[in-house]
Enzyme design. Structure first.
Site, PDB file in Angstrom:
ATOM      1  N   LYS A  51      36.188 -57.555  10.660  1.00  0.00           N
ATOM      2  CA  LYS A  51      35.115 -58.466  10.453  1.00  0.00           C
ATOM      3  C   LYS A  51      35.419 -59.695  11.357  1.00  0.00           C
ATOM      4  CE  LYS A  51      32.249 -57.391   6.478  1.00  0.00           C
ATOM      5  NZ  LYS A  51      32.312 -57.852   5.375  1.00  0.00           N
ATOM      6  N   GLN A  95      33.067 -61.329   0.781  1.00  0.00           N
ATOM      7  CA  GLN A  95      33.146 -59.974   0.624  1.00  0.00           C
ATOM      8  C   GLN A  95      33.300 -59.581  -1.155  1.00  0.00           C
ATOM      9  OE1 GLN A  95      33.602 -58.375   3.388  1.00  0.00           O
ATOM     10  NE2 GLN A  95      33.952 -56.472   2.035  1.00  0.00           N
ATOM     11  N   ASP A 118      24.475 -62.116   5.960  1.00  0.00           N
ATOM     12  CA  ASP A 118      24.993 -61.110   5.460  1.00  0.00           C
ATOM     13  C   ASP A 118      23.332 -60.292   4.658  1.00  0.00           C
ATOM     14  OD1 ASP A 118      27.032 -58.859   4.751  1.00  0.00           O
ATOM     15  OD2 ASP A 118      27.667 -60.659   3.186  1.00  0.00           O
TER      16      ASP A 118
HETATM   17  N1  GUN Z   1      30.789 -55.571   0.558  1.00  0.00           N
HETATM   18  C1  GUN Z   1      30.815 -53.882   1.190  1.00  0.00           C
HETATM   19  N2  GUN Z   1      30.080 -54.406   2.039  1.00  0.00           N
HETATM   20  C2  GUN Z   1      29.916 -55.372   2.218  1.00  0.00           C
HETATM   21  C3  GUN Z   1      28.839 -55.843   2.431  1.00  0.00           C
HETATM   22  O1  GUN Z   1      28.038 -55.849   3.464  1.00  0.00           O
HETATM   23  N3  GUN Z   1      28.696 -56.977   2.694  1.00  0.00           N
HETATM   24  C4  GUN Z   1      29.787 -58.185   1.686  1.00  0.00           C
HETATM   25  N4  GUN Z   1      30.015 -59.830   1.811  1.00  0.00           N
HETATM   26  N5  GUN Z   1      30.460 -57.497   1.022  1.00  0.00           N
HETATM   27  C5  GUN Z   1      30.749 -56.080   0.946  1.00  0.00           C
END
Ligand code: GUN
Length: 281
Positions: A51, A95, A118
């Site tokens: 990211k 996350q 998200d």
């Molecule tokens: N963990 C696995 N995929 C994601 C996601 O798309 N967003 C977040 N915040 N955590 C994750």
């Protein structure tokens, strides 16, 4: 045809970079995404690094806050509230998964709906299902973009989604329905699953089990979207939920793992961050 999410996302990120390059002059600054990582789960560290790299490519300011596994829920919620109040922050992502002593739903609900890049906040989820303006969750949004870029007609097709999670299964089924597919949502224990999946013209698999979908479960010409990210128990390599080598010769279109849906998720996160930034203006 193998759809490369890597290639498509690179192209889309380049377009976003050109757009963001004009923001300092137009708006005085670039979008700012804050990512919070609790603990040091290797998969989460790798996602968060991806990211940050994508942010850099697009020209988005990225702050990654790393917190110890022992952080209290109250402390984490206070950090989120401060970020909500901070006008220089456009997107907040925590996350997942989180340690057991922290409630994921409390964390998700605390993130301001306007900064929820998200698309996990209950108000964003409700808006999606009520056909109101919302922030779309990144993986489902990326899947629809990939299908469209590959020239797949969604309207009128029979789609089967295996998986019913809040993050992928349910929202991707909703987005396919909005594109006028006829959608069946199944799960790993659906009775006669192979019979059902053989009828699918578009098959989306998001259950997180290595090679769960075997060759006999897919008909000739099916469009196969593999959302799984697993370790192959035999080779230790990354693999999806579908047995790629058995299904690739039959599928009209298929996404590889790695390099398929994953890069599109991050690409849509960048897009959502830009959207949150622009909505304030
Ligand atoms: N963990 C696995 N995929 C994601 C996601 O798309 N967003 C977040 N915040 N955590 C994750």
């Amino acid at each position: 045809m193998i759809i490369s999410g890597k290639e498509l996302s690179a192209q889309l990120k380049a377009e976003m970079a050109a757009q963001v390059a004009e923001f300092p002059e137009k708006y005085g600054r670039v979008p700012h995404l804050v990512v919070i990582l609790v603990g040091d789960n290797p998969a989460s560290v790798s996602y968060v690094t991806g990211k940050a790299k994508a942010s850099e490519l697009v020209g988005i300011r990225n702050t990654t806050l790393r917190k110890p596994e022992t952080i209290s829920e109250a402390e984490l919620l206070d950090i989120i509230r401060d970020l909500n109040a901070d006008d220089t922050v456009d997107g907040i992502l925590v996350q997942l998964p989180l340690p057991k002593h922290i409630s994921e739903s409390k964390v998700i609900e605390t993130i301001s709906k306007e900064k929820d890049v998200d698309g996990f906040h209950p108000l964003n989820v409700a808006a999606l299902w009520q056909k109101e303006e919302c922030i779309l969750p990144c993986t489902p949004k990326g899947i629809i973009k990939m299908l469209k870029a590959a020239g797949v007609e969604i309207k009128g097709r029979r789609a089967v989604v295996i998986g019913r999670s809040n993050i992928v299964g349910l929202p991707v089924a909703k987005l396919l329905l909005d594109e006028n597919a006829t959608v069946t949502i199944a799960h790993s224990r659906t009775e006669n699953l192979p019979e059902l999946t053989r009828q699918a013209e578009i098959l989306v698999v998001a259950i997180g089990r290595p090679k769960f979908v075997t060759g006999d479960m897919v008909s000739e010409g099916t469009v196969v979207i593999d959302v799984g990210v697993n370790r192959d128990p035999e080779t230790g390599k990354l693999c999806g939920d579908v047995d790629f080598s058995a299904i690739e010769p039959k599928a009209s279109v298929i996404t590889p793992v790695p390099g398929g849906v994953g890069p599109m998720t991050i690409c849509c996160l960048m897009e959502n961050t830009i959207e949150c930034f622009l909505r304030k203006r």
